[in-house]
Design an enzyme around this catalytic site. Structure first.
Site, PDB file in Angstrom:
ATOM      1  CE1 TYR A 120     -45.193   3.747   8.062  1.00 41.15           C
ATOM      2  CE2 TYR A 120     -45.203   3.820   5.681  1.00 41.15           C
ATOM      3  CZ  TYR A 120     -44.937   3.152   6.847  1.00 41.15           C
ATOM      4  OH  TYR A 120     -44.426   1.880   6.807  1.00 41.15           O
TER       5      TYR A 120
ATOM      6  CB  SER B 157     -48.886  -1.801  13.175  1.00 39.51           C
ATOM      7  OG  SER B 157     -50.117  -2.451  13.398  1.00 39.51           O
TER       8      SER B 157
ATOM      9  NE  ARG C  36     -43.848 -10.656  -1.407  1.00 40.19           N
ATOM     10  CZ  ARG C  36     -44.709 -11.184  -0.538  1.00 40.19           C
ATOM     11  NH1 ARG C  36     -44.598 -12.453  -0.196  1.00 40.19           N
ATOM     12  NH2 ARG C  36     -45.671 -10.459  -0.010  1.00 40.19           N
TER      13      ARG C  36
ATOM     14  CD  GLU D 140     -43.982  -4.794   6.000  1.00 39.91           C
ATOM     15  OE1 GLU D 140     -43.533  -3.794   5.433  1.00 39.91           O
ATOM     16  OE2 GLU D 140     -44.300  -5.825   5.395  1.00 39.91           O
TER      17      GLU D 140
ATOM     18  CG  HIS E  37     -48.865  -9.844   8.359  1.00 41.23           C
ATOM     19  ND1 HIS E  37     -49.258 -11.001   7.759  1.00 41.23           N
ATOM     20  CD2 HIS E  37     -49.108  -8.870   7.444  1.00 41.23           C
ATOM     21  CE1 HIS E  37     -49.695 -10.760   6.539  1.00 41.23           C
ATOM     22  NE2 HIS E  37     -49.619  -9.480   6.320  1.00 41.23           N
TER      23      HIS E  37
ATOM     24  CE  LYS F 278     -40.125  -1.897   5.951  1.00 41.21           C
ATOM     25  NZ  LYS F 278     -41.037  -1.749   4.841  1.00 41.21           N
TER      26      LYS F 278
ATOM     27  CD  GLN G  69     -49.076 -12.666   1.159  1.00 39.97           C
ATOM     28  OE1 GLN G  69     -47.930 -12.685   1.558  1.00 39.97           O
ATOM     29  NE2 GLN G  69     -49.900 -11.659   1.372  1.00 39.97           N
TER      30      GLN G  69
ATOM     31  CG  HIS H  19     -50.253  -0.768   5.719  1.00 40.53           C
ATOM     32  ND1 HIS H  19     -50.071  -1.586   6.810  1.00 40.53           N
ATOM     33  CD2 HIS H  19     -49.457  -1.250   4.742  1.00 40.53           C
ATOM     34  CE1 HIS H  19     -49.203  -2.526   6.497  1.00 40.53           C
ATOM     35  NE2 HIS H  19     -48.815  -2.351   5.250  1.00 40.53           N
TER      36      HIS H  19
ATOM     37  CG  ASP I 181     -38.858   2.346  14.073  1.00 37.31           C
ATOM     38  OD1 ASP I 181     -38.720   2.213  12.841  1.00 37.31           O
ATOM     39  OD2 ASP I 181     -39.322   3.373  14.579  1.00 37.31           O
TER      40      ASP I 181
END
Lengths: 95, 234, 726
Positions: C46, C527, C110, C87, C89, C85, C306, C43, C487
């Site tokens: 990479y 991911s 964020r 992402e 989850h 961006k 968070q 994560h 992406d």
């Protein structure tokens, strides 16, 4: 403030005349699961408050005021609560 | 006419209201911080939409105790124009400036969609340039916009003609299918008895330019600018 | 030597541990081991995908910030930059759908805020198992996205959702955020300037998201795991306050950098910000405001609580920044400072708890190059012969398709999302792409998010190219020119050769298509390990987020038919492209065949045609022809516009199957409508640009009719379409 620590357990519920869509949905869900005996469900809130006060009576009065002022909206909600002497500080503090 | 837009922590329609007042209409605008008591001489105070204090506990329950709300209550008491939109309506009910309460939508889900409102009062400062029974296309965006009042309160509202907007179909018929949230009597907006405090769930500030779907919300802003209704300065 | 259990808990291999010890020339302590463990995870590092990702084009016209920052940024004119961006989850959403999705939204917001941009839109790409079995995941994720986005006040304007067996155990939740900032105020998260202060702001730190590593707890009792919540609860209200405070900071020259705290919390956030600047940092965990007592340095450094940000402030200006946060009733603690020694030093009071070279943390993970091999059955899947089957009734098939969860109306979802906040939404959800105006200009941003895991399962190289091509067509369909890509690569376990092969092929596909279209990939996320023992791996699912620009929003178009009598045209040509189609899945129950052929030159040609026609004001509507094929696209134009079509019999030539002409998913096609007066110009334009088009019929009445082939009542179809997801 001095005195003992008290734990108030406040329960806020929608007034009987107020439509409670959450309650209706939960009731439906329970019946779908086979709990045919479910007659009615009302969904409310449960609030725990730690207060310091000299006497239990004083603690009760303050909590009652908190309920009237903020915790419950008298237009749509009823409240009830109980106050007991709080146990020693919790093993896992979260404050 | 100087508009004041109140900003609570968690408010998010402040900028949209400000855009309409400042950029679309070129009117005078002040942002009023929730911790301040000074209403800066505004002629109309708007309590905009959002999730003030996260709407934790109940919508508007914490915001109503903000310092600015003391001034707003006094201002309303003196006949000043107070306009609660969405979360602002919820705050006004919590503060007791309007009767009733807004509870969870009957579908138990947030609803963001266009609605049609039929206007039943055209003699208020907020609706002076609206035609009676005119249908306005204005969107809603809320999870708790289901208007509730006990039967005596409700009949008092109806007797005194305090219901300003009802959800209707596009032709102006008040039918159950046009009710997006389960509100009693399809109520979308009400005024106090004196007519200087309006609360409504739909967002007129999101319907002030045709390119974003409707300019019907401008009728309300224009009413305040053009009505000639004598207004009181804070 | 370290014991195996410890290594397993910090997810380091024996070889990685050896590399660590040799680089350090000593054994790491427990805290250092934990910090390296998280930063060397896939994560953060990479390590498996890095070499592949370098193949993606990242530079191009207008790129202000490529990969490597919190988010990418592109110039959109008149002094504005768009920041965006995507992402994933996925795993948190599988455990607790509502909070998993909600905190996913909070995290991506964020990233954009850290660039100094105000978030203006959210998009989501979702995958679930079939309904109704996966209704719990589906309803929870949608409610979580709504709960966070609506409360913080950022509109959710576009998205996509598909239901397939392979996602039953491993749902995918990819969230994308788009923000706007004046170009000259774009922030970068570089912790520059020795002596500058590091401030931790926002929420207090608790024991959130610390996995395993029970050895690192202060109390070695049994309930360590119990005290660490398995599920993180988002606080969108707090993040709203954090957002507004950060917007105030953007104007302050003394604010050197803003950095999000995401995965691996303080450890990765400090290490990344410092690595970008080539500096160092020293922090004192005792100064970190905490939500819980008795937290160890390990827990503080690795907490993933968070709604926190790291702010780098020029020395002497800390109080200015703290005042801003005080206004919003938020914590802002000075926890350390920037150094120039290239180390990340962690203290607890006077005691040094860890000291590691920054480069070792961020670049030291030994790259992994797993074996790559297509699975043996890859070839047979492609050649599966379904073409001998007789096509069933076309009208019935259309109703089944539009009434199926993958093609049904998305209104039950997007009406739970505030999609109008900001008074900027010109084209709302439900069409090809969302279009939002940049207030104060005539410019508008188009945005979309797209992917097709099924095509990629059948052929990842082709499927990934199609994802890029379709996203570009979506933007074109509202009249905008694509600018750049973000992406999210959702795959199974890359240690299995067939999964790594899929990853390689998909990245190559994205690179090929982006190069052909001149689109830079400016940000992204990977991911991996989206698989379970009982459920297997997910389809290889590369998701493409794309942003485009329309310079004059009065030239916008949307998908719905507008006027009775308008001509309905199909731009592009149809082939026998039933492989991997919705039609094949819904009507024949098969996932097989070769995915549609992709011709990138043809894609560009049809898009240029549609853009030119839209610019010239010749079009009344435009819609991408994608899943469900031509007839589905035509039906969607009808449903969105509330008008039917009347068409003569559709003629098919050569070996083109009739059902493929209607439901095949050939690429590089659009359905457009235009008034009769625009027709000569459209014909001339098509000739000039060498684009094929076919006159299908006219907008008419309240039925969808192809003479002798299809006849469907629009109200009946709408009923099926509306109910598909309820």
């Amino acid at each position: 403030m001095t005195g003992s620590t008290w734990l108030a357990r406040v329960i806020v519920t929608p007034k009987p005349v107020v439509n409670d869509p959450q309650g209706l949905t939960v009731a439906q869900g329970l019946r779908t699961l086979g709990f045919d005996e479910v007659a009615e469900v009302r969904v409310g809130k449960y609030v725990e408050i730690r207060v310091t006060a000299e006497h239990k009576r004083e603690a009760r009065e303050r909590v009652e005021e908190m309920c009237r002022k903020l915790l419950a909206n008298h237009v749509i909600e009823d409240f009830r609560f109980e106050v007991e002497e709080a146990p020693a500080p919790a093993e896992v503090p979260s404050g | 006419m100087r508009f004041g837009v109140v900003v609570f922590p968690g408010t998010w329609s402040d900028r949209d209201c400000g855009w309409v007042i400042d950029q679309v209409l070129g009117a005078e605008l002040r942002y009023l911080w929730h911790k301040d008591r000074d209403l800066q001489g505004c002629d109309c105070v708007i309590l905009p939409g959002g999730f003030s204090h996260g709407d934790y506990l109940r919508t508007g329950a914490i915001a109503r105790f903000s310092p600015v709300m003391e001034s707003v209550a006094e201002f309303a008491e003196r006949g000043g124009l107070v306009w609660g939109i969405c979360n602002g309506f919820q705050i006004l009910c919590e503060a007791g400036l309007l009767p009733g309460a807004l509870i969870r939508n009957d579908a138990l889900q947030f609803r963001c969609e266009w609605t049609h409102l039929v206007c039943e009062r055209t003699d208020t400062a907020f609706t002076a340039v609206v035609e009676r029974r005119q249908v306005l296309r204005i969107p809603i965006s809320h999870g708790e916009g289901n208007y509730f009042a006990d039967p005596p309160t409700l009949s008092r509202l109806e007797q005194h003609g305090q219901v300003v907007f009802r959800y209707a179909d596009e032709h102006g018929f008040v039918v159950p299918a046009a009710n997006p949230n389960g509100s009693m009597h399809n109520i979308a907006g009400i005024v106090n008895e004196r007519g200087n405090v309006l609360g409504m769930m739909p967002h007129p500030e999101r319907a002030a330019e045709l390119e974003i779907g409707s300019a019907d919300g401008l009728f309300l802003f224009r009413s305040l600018l053009d009505s000639g209704v004598k207004v009181l300065t804070a | 030597m370290v014991d195996a259990r410890k290594l397993k808990e910090v997810a380091l291999s024996r070889d990685e541990y050896k590399a660590l010890v040799s680089a350090l020339s000593r054994e790491p302590n427990d805290l250092e081991l934990g910090m390296v463990g998280v930063l060397w995870s896939e994560h953060c590092s990479y390590k498996t995908s890095k070499a592949l990702l370098r193949r993606l084009p990242s530079q191009g016209h207008g790129v202000l910030q490529g990969p490597g920052e919190n988010a990418g940024a592109v110039d959109v004119g008149e002094g504005w930059a768009v920041v965006f961006k995507v992402e994933s989850h996925n795993h948190p959403s599988a455990i607790e759908p509502y909070q998993g999705a909600a905190t996913g939204v909070g995290g991506i917001l964020r990233d954009v805020i850290a660039m100094g941009a105000r978030p203006v839109a959210l998009l989501d790409s979702l995958r679930f198992g079939p309904l109704p079995a996966s209704a719990h995941h589906f309803a929870g994720v949608v409610a979580g996205i709504a709960g966070y986005g609506n409360c913080i006040g950022v509109p959710t304007v576009a998205g996509e959702v598909y239901f397939e067996d392979c996602y039953a155990q491993n749902p995918l939740v990819n969230a994308m955020c788009v923000g706007l900032v004046r170009s000259d105020r774009l922030k970068r998260a570089r912790a520059e300037g020795a002596g500058n202060s590091l401030l931790l702001v926002g929420a207090q730190t608790g024991r959130d998201g610390i996995h395993g590593a029970s050895f690192a707890s202060l109390d070695l009792d049994q309930d360590v795991e119990e005290r660490r919540p398995a599920v993180q609860v988002g606080n969108p209200f707090l993040e709203k306050c954090l957002l507004e405070a950060c917007m105030d900071l953007v104007r302050m020259p003394s604010v050197v950098a803003i950095q999000d705290l995401g995965a691996a919390g303080l450890t990765s956030s400090v290490a990344e910000a410092v690595a970008r600047a080539g500096s160092g940092a020293e922090i004192d965990v005792a100064k970190v405001p905490r939500r819980e007592t008795a937290m160890s340095p390990y827990e503080v450094m690795l907490s993933e609580s968070q709604e926190r940000m790291l702010i780098v402030v020029a020395r002497g200006h800390e109080a200015d920044v703290q005042r801003v946060f005080e206004t919003w009733d938020l914590e802002a603690a000075v926890i350390g400072e920037v150094t120039d020694d290239g180390l990340l030093t962690v203290r607890e009071g006077d005691e040094v708890a860890a000291s590691l070279p920054i480069e070792l943390l961020t670049e030291g993970a030994p790259p992994r190059r797993p074996e790559s091999k297509p699975r043996p059955e890859q070839a047979t899947i492609l050649s599966l012969d379904f073409m001998r089957r007789e096509p069933p009734d076309l009208s019935r098939s259309l109703k089944r398709l539009l009434g199926s969860p993958n093609l049904g109306s998305r209104r039950p979802i997007f009406r739970q999302y505030d999609h109008m906040l900001g008074a900027a939404t010109l084209v709302p959800p439900g069409g090809d792409a969302a279009l939002l105006r940049i207030k104060g200009t005539r410019r508008a941003l188009a945005m979309t998010i797209d992917g097709n895991g099924r095509y990629c399962e059948l052929d990842p190289y082709v499927g990934a190219q199609i994802a890029v091509a379709e996203a570009a067509r979506n933007l074109t369909a509202v009249g905008a020119r694509p600018l750049a890509v973000t992406d999210c690569l959702n795959f199974g376990n890359p240690d299995r050769p067939e999964v790594f092969w899929q990853l390689e092929e998909a990245v190559a596909g994205i690179a090929t298509a982006c190069r052909a279209f001149g689109l830079p990939v400016v940000s992204g996320n990977v991911s991996l390990y989206n698989e379970s023992e009982s459920g297997g791996a997910v389809y290889p699912t590369p998701i493409i987020g794309m942003v485009g620009l329309l310079e004059d929003y009065t030239k916008r178009v949307d998908a719905g038919f507008k006027e009775e009598g308008d001509f309905v045209l199909m731009i592009g040509a149809s082939g026998n492209d039933l492989g991997g189609s919705e039609y094949l899945k819904v009507v024949f129950g098969q996932v097989a065949g070769r995915p549609p052929a992709i011709d990138l030159a043809a894609e560009k040609a049809v898009r240029e045609f549609v853009l030119a026609a839209a610019q010239a004001g010749l079009l009344h509507s435009a819609h991408d022809c994608a899943e469900g094929g031509m007839l589905t696209a035509v039906a969607e134009c009808c449903l969105l516009g509330g008008l039917g079509v009347r068409c003569p019999e559709l003629r098919v030539e050569g070996d083109l199957r009739l059902d493929s002409a209607f439901f095949g998913e050939s690429q590089a096609r659009f359905i457009v409508s235009a008034g009769s007066r625009a027709m000569p110009e459209l014909q001339a334009l098509a000739r000039r640009q060498h684009v094929e088009f076919e006159l299908l019929g006219n907008v008419h009445g309240d039925r969808i009719v192809f003479e002798g082939q299809v006849d469907v009542d629009l109200a009946e179809l709408r009923d099926a379409w509306d109910r598909a997801l309820i």
